[in-house]
Design a protein around this motif. Structure first.
Motif, mmCIF file in Angstrom:
data_model
loop_
_atom_site.group_PDB
_atom_site.id
_atom_site.type_symbol
_atom_site.label_atom_id
_atom_site.label_comp_id
_atom_site.label_asym_id
_atom_site.label_seq_id
_atom_site.Cartn_x
_atom_site.Cartn_y
_atom_site.Cartn_z
ATOM 1 N N HIS A 22 28.160 56.257 1.333
ATOM 2 C CA HIS A 22 26.919 56.007 2.233
ATOM 3 C C HIS A 22 27.150 55.644 3.450
ATOM 4 O O HIS A 22 26.375 54.855 4.053
ATOM 5 N N ILE A 23 28.064 55.784 4.049
ATOM 6 C CA ILE A 23 28.793 55.435 5.305
ATOM 7 C C ILE A 23 27.711 55.508 6.445
ATOM 8 O O ILE A 23 27.549 55.081 7.327
ATOM 9 N N ILE A 28 37.349 62.268 3.104
ATOM 10 C CA ILE A 28 36.291 62.017 3.882
ATOM 11 C C ILE A 28 36.344 62.240 5.432
ATOM 12 O O ILE A 28 37.469 61.287 5.955
ATOM 13 N N PRO A 29 35.843 63.214 6.185
ATOM 14 C CA PRO A 29 36.540 63.271 7.671
ATOM 15 C C PRO A 29 36.064 62.230 8.612
ATOM 16 O O PRO A 29 35.124 61.413 8.172
ATOM 17 N N VAL A 30 36.820 61.757 9.438
ATOM 18 C CA VAL A 30 36.413 60.756 10.371
ATOM 19 C C VAL A 30 34.847 60.965 11.186
ATOM 20 O O VAL A 30 34.496 60.123 11.740
ATOM 21 N N SER A 31 34.690 62.349 11.114
ATOM 22 C CA SER A 31 33.546 62.597 12.076
ATOM 23 C C SER A 31 32.379 61.966 10.989
ATOM 24 O O SER A 31 31.087 62.083 11.647
ATOM 25 N N TRP A 83 26.705 49.533 12.313
ATOM 26 C CA TRP A 83 28.131 49.194 12.795
ATOM 27 C C TRP A 83 29.163 48.838 11.618
ATOM 28 O O TRP A 83 28.626 48.679 10.566
ATOM 29 N N ILE A 84 30.434 49.098 11.817
ATOM 30 C CA ILE A 84 31.531 48.719 11.167
ATOM 31 C C ILE A 84 32.290 47.568 11.982
ATOM 32 O O ILE A 84 32.811 47.822 13.082
ATOM 33 N N LEU A 127 31.810 59.381 10.803
ATOM 34 C CA LEU A 127 31.445 57.917 11.476
ATOM 35 C C LEU A 127 30.824 58.029 12.598
ATOM 36 O O LEU A 127 30.526 56.999 13.326
ATOM 37 N N GLU A 128 30.511 59.329 12.990
ATOM 38 C CA GLU A 128 30.186 59.652 14.282
ATOM 39 C C GLU A 128 28.771 58.840 14.591
ATOM 40 O O GLU A 128 28.624 58.724 15.884
#
Length: 279
Positions: free
Chosen positions: A70-71, A97-100, A76-77, A102-103
């Motif tokens: 559910h990122i 899970i691609p870093v994208s 904020w992280i 977190l965009e």
């Protein structure tokens, strides 16, 4: 290319360096210990490695996996350690899970930890002026409508030792701002068995260690379980990495003589120790 300070140290006789012939016990976990040791050596010191804690993988990733699933719901992280950054992105990789993903999140790291975050993600949205959880809170407080935001904190799961108040206090302070906070265990921090350090503990008792350098509260907690009594180390100069570790050391009845005011990097810690012996 060497920095100017490194070149000076290489050309300066060891006996002229501020920590010449000083044995400094480094209690940080291995992945941090080499970085602090490098800075101590540049000042002429002799690091003695005795990591009192270690960090390792979780045995159960269910909470972290749920958060990662559910990122996109988090604004904020907030990373409080380099270990947290590495473990977080390692798990993302394990789950493909691609870093994208977190965009839409804003990412925060402390001090030199930002370099690690950059290597994994390529951007850092916030590096607090004060390299501490309190610094994170101070910066977030300035953001309009921050009380409407949701925050994820990847944190260590402390095993076999009392958990320091650092992360719990951060969570409380954020909640007092009206922020919705989710904490997830990302890696394990645990104490090491004192029986592997017979040689090092004898060096302390034999008064052959000049300084004990603590970089976190949990290192102190574990160290105190390894010694027989304060008499074992009372002759040592105690150095702490920043005021928060110092305050917790004092709560544990450890007398601190050196406090690094620059706690954004181990270079500042080594400099504080060197300054102490320069007068």
């Amino acid at each position: 290319m060497h920095t100017k300070s490194t070149e000076i140290n290489l050309l300066t006789p060891a006996s002229k360096l501020p920590l010449y012939n000083k044995r400094i016990l480094v209690t940080a976990p291995r992945n941090y210990a080499y970085r602090l040791s490098e800075q101590i050596i540049k000042k002429g010191g002799l690091p003695v490695l005795m990591p009192t804690i270690e960090t390792c993988y979780l045995s159960n990733y269910s909470q972290l996996d749920t958060a990662l699933g559910h990122i996109k719901e988090f604004d904020w992280i907030l990373f409080t350690s380099r270990n947290g950054i590495a473990a977080f992105f390692q798990r993302m990789n394990d789950l493909n899970i691609p870093v994208s993903a977190l965009e839409n999140c804003q990412l925060c790291a402390l001090g030199k930890d930002s370099e690690s975050l950059l290597s994994f993600f390529g951007k850092v949205d916030l590096i607090p002026r004060e390299s501490s959880p309190a610094g994170i809170v101070a910066e977030l407080r300035k953001i309009p409508q921050i009380h409407e935001k949701t925050v994820l904190i990847p944190a260590p799961e402390v095993v076999g030792l009392p958990e320091p108040d650092v992360v719990p206090n951060l969570i409380t302070d954020l909640q007092n701002l009206g922020i919705k906070v989710t904490r997830v265990p990302t890696y394990i921090t645990q104490g090491l068995d004192k029986n592997i350090y017979g040689i090092e503990l004898n060096l302390i008792r034999q008064r052959r260690i000049d300084v004990i350098a603590f970089s976190s509260t949990v290192e102190i907690e574990s160290f105190l379980r390894m010694v027989n009594s304060p008499r074992d180390y009372e002759h040592c100069v105690i150095a702490c990495f920043g005021p928060y570790t110092t305050a917790n050391a004092q709560k544990l009845a450890v007398n601190v003589s050196i406090v690094s005011q620059d706690y954004s990097s181990f270079e500042g810690f080594a400099e504080a120790i060197a300054t102490f012996f320069s007068f």
